[in-house]
Design a protein around this motif. Structure first.
Motif, short mmCIF file in Angstrom:
data_model
loop_
_atom_site.label_atom_id
_atom_site.label_comp_id
_atom_site.label_asym_id
_atom_site.label_seq_id
_atom_site.Cartn_x
_atom_site.Cartn_y
_atom_site.Cartn_z
N PRO A 119 -18.23 -23.99 4.73
CA PRO A 119 -18.29 -22.59 5.16
C PRO A 119 -18.88 -22.46 6.57
O PRO A 119 -19.85 -23.15 6.92
N THR A 120 -18.27 -21.64 7.38
CA THR A 120 -18.73 -21.43 8.76
C THR A 120 -18.83 -19.93 9.04
O THR A 120 -18.40 -19.12 8.22
N ASP A 121 -19.39 -19.59 10.18
CA ASP A 121 -19.52 -18.19 10.57
C ASP A 121 -18.43 -17.86 11.60
O ASP A 121 -18.45 -18.36 12.72
N ASP A 122 -17.49 -16.99 11.20
CA ASP A 122 -16.35 -16.66 12.07
C ASP A 122 -16.79 -16.14 13.42
O ASP A 122 -16.21 -16.46 14.45
N GLU A 123 -17.84 -15.30 13.40
CA GLU A 123 -18.28 -14.68 14.64
C GLU A 123 -18.85 -15.73 15.60
O GLU A 123 -18.57 -15.71 16.81
N LEU A 124 -19.63 -16.66 15.07
CA LEU A 124 -20.17 -17.71 15.94
C LEU A 124 -19.04 -18.58 16.50
O LEU A 124 -19.01 -18.89 17.70
N VAL A 125 -18.09 -18.93 15.65
CA VAL A 125 -16.96 -19.74 16.12
C VAL A 125 -16.21 -19.01 17.23
O VAL A 125 -15.85 -19.59 18.26
N ARG A 126 -16.05 -17.70 17.05
CA ARG A 126 -15.34 -16.91 18.06
C ARG A 126 -16.09 -16.92 19.40
O ARG A 126 -15.51 -17.13 20.46
N LEU A 127 -17.40 -16.71 19.32
CA LEU A 127 -18.21 -16.67 20.55
C LEU A 127 -18.23 -18.03 21.25
O LEU A 127 -18.22 -18.11 22.48
N LEU A 128 -18.27 -19.09 20.44
CA LEU A 128 -18.26 -20.44 21.03
C LEU A 128 -16.95 -20.66 21.78
O LEU A 128 -16.95 -21.06 22.95
N LEU A 129 -15.85 -20.36 21.12
CA LEU A 129 -14.56 -20.61 21.76
C LEU A 129 -14.33 -19.69 22.95
O LEU A 129 -13.57 -20.03 23.86
N ALA A 130 -15.03 -18.55 22.96
CA ALA A 130 -14.95 -17.66 24.13
C ALA A 130 -15.81 -18.19 25.27
O ALA A 130 -15.77 -17.67 26.39
#
Ligand code: NAI
Length: 260
Positions: A119-130
């Motif tokens: 399980p991961t945090d979608d919002e963190l993944v989004r911010l990282l990739l941004a």
């Protein structure tokens, strides 16, 4: 001429095993770490990332690097994991990529983790990739303080984003277009200082293996990962591009079944 390799996180665990293996094969290895390394740099900070590039320029004296092994990482449930695992790794890849120019067979490999499948945090993944480090660190703070997950989603999120970043960039002009295979290794549980406490007791090891099933040979020694890294970063690897290779005793197969 022997190959010149850069290994981050070379003072311990998988990085040390990789350094030792490459050296035993006659390669020159420049280790990067917080201590006990030719280039001492804290990859969680802007100053450390600058020191990495400056230190490399000084040591290399215009010779190209043949392979980058971006391995340094931490697994604490804190924002530091965001800074080291994701932004430190990208700073390594992007900061050292120009040093591959002129190498006959340039290569780059990133160490992610099978934790990317947890399980991961979608919002963190989004911010990282941004690429928004400040916002990602702030999200890391929130996750670290979350009473339910207590920071447990941070590590896997950084590794998922890392694997995705490579998938997004490996075929582009900077990497494949410049003749550089860029790939990811995603280990299962490896016996290193990072996991030492978790697998110190039989109960601890069993509990971890319930979460991360490794039907093939169980917990692995760091040299197992080093051998794969060495191949991916070596001359023989001419066509692997943007692959995420799980060296995990079968966790990926157990968790994802026949998804390919
Ligand atoms: P380790 O703790 O033995 O070694 C990590 C090395 O990275 C240490 O020498 C440490 O000083 C260095 N490092 C940490 N923060 C740094 C920073 N800010 N700047 C520069 N260097 C820094 O851990 P291990 O197990 O060898 O981990 C290596 C990589 O493998 C990490 O990216 C980790 O996430 C990954 N990995 C490890 C697994 C395991 O079960 N041990 C499983 C899956 C992935």
């Amino acid at each position: 001429m022997s190959r010149i390799a850069v290994v981050t996180g070379a003072a311990s665990g998988i990085g040390k095993a990789t350094k030792d293996l490459l050296q035993s094969r006659g390669q020159r290895v420049i280790g990067v770490d917080l201590r006990d390394a030719q280039v001492v740099a804290d990859l969680s900070t802007a100053a450390g990332r600058t020191a990495l590039v400056a230190g490399m320029r000084e040591l290399l004296d215009d010779s190209p690097i043949d392979a980058i092994y971006a391995n340094a990482g931490v697994a604490t449930p804190t924002p530091t994991t965001v800074a080291v695992n994701y932004f430190g790794t990208l700073a390594t890849l992007e900061g050292l990529r120009p040093f591959l120019n002129g190498a006959a067979t340039p290569r780059a490999v990133v160490v992610s983790s099978m934790a990317a499948l947890m399980p991961t945090d979608d919002e963190l993944v989004r911010l990282l990739l941004a690429g928004d480090e400040a916002a990602a660190l702030a999200r890391g703070e929130i996750l670290a303080k979350d009473p339910q997950t207590t920071g447990a989603l941070i590590y896997g999120s950084t590794k998922l984003a890392l694997s995705r970043w490579v998938r997004r960039h490996a075929a582009g002009p900077e990497w494949a277009g410049s003749g550089i295979p860029l790939n990811v290794v995603a280990p299962g549980i490896i016996a290193t200082p990072m996991t030492a406490d978790l697998i110190a007791t039989e109960e601890g090891r069993e509990a971890l293996l319930k979460m991360v099933p490794m039907p093939l040979n169980g917990v692995a020694e760091p040299v197992v990962v080093a051998r794969l890294l060495a191949w991916l970063g070596g001359e023989e690897n001419t066509h692997l591009c943007g692959q995420v290779i799980y060296v995990d005793g079968g966790s990926d197969v157990v968790l994802r079944g026949d998804a390919v």
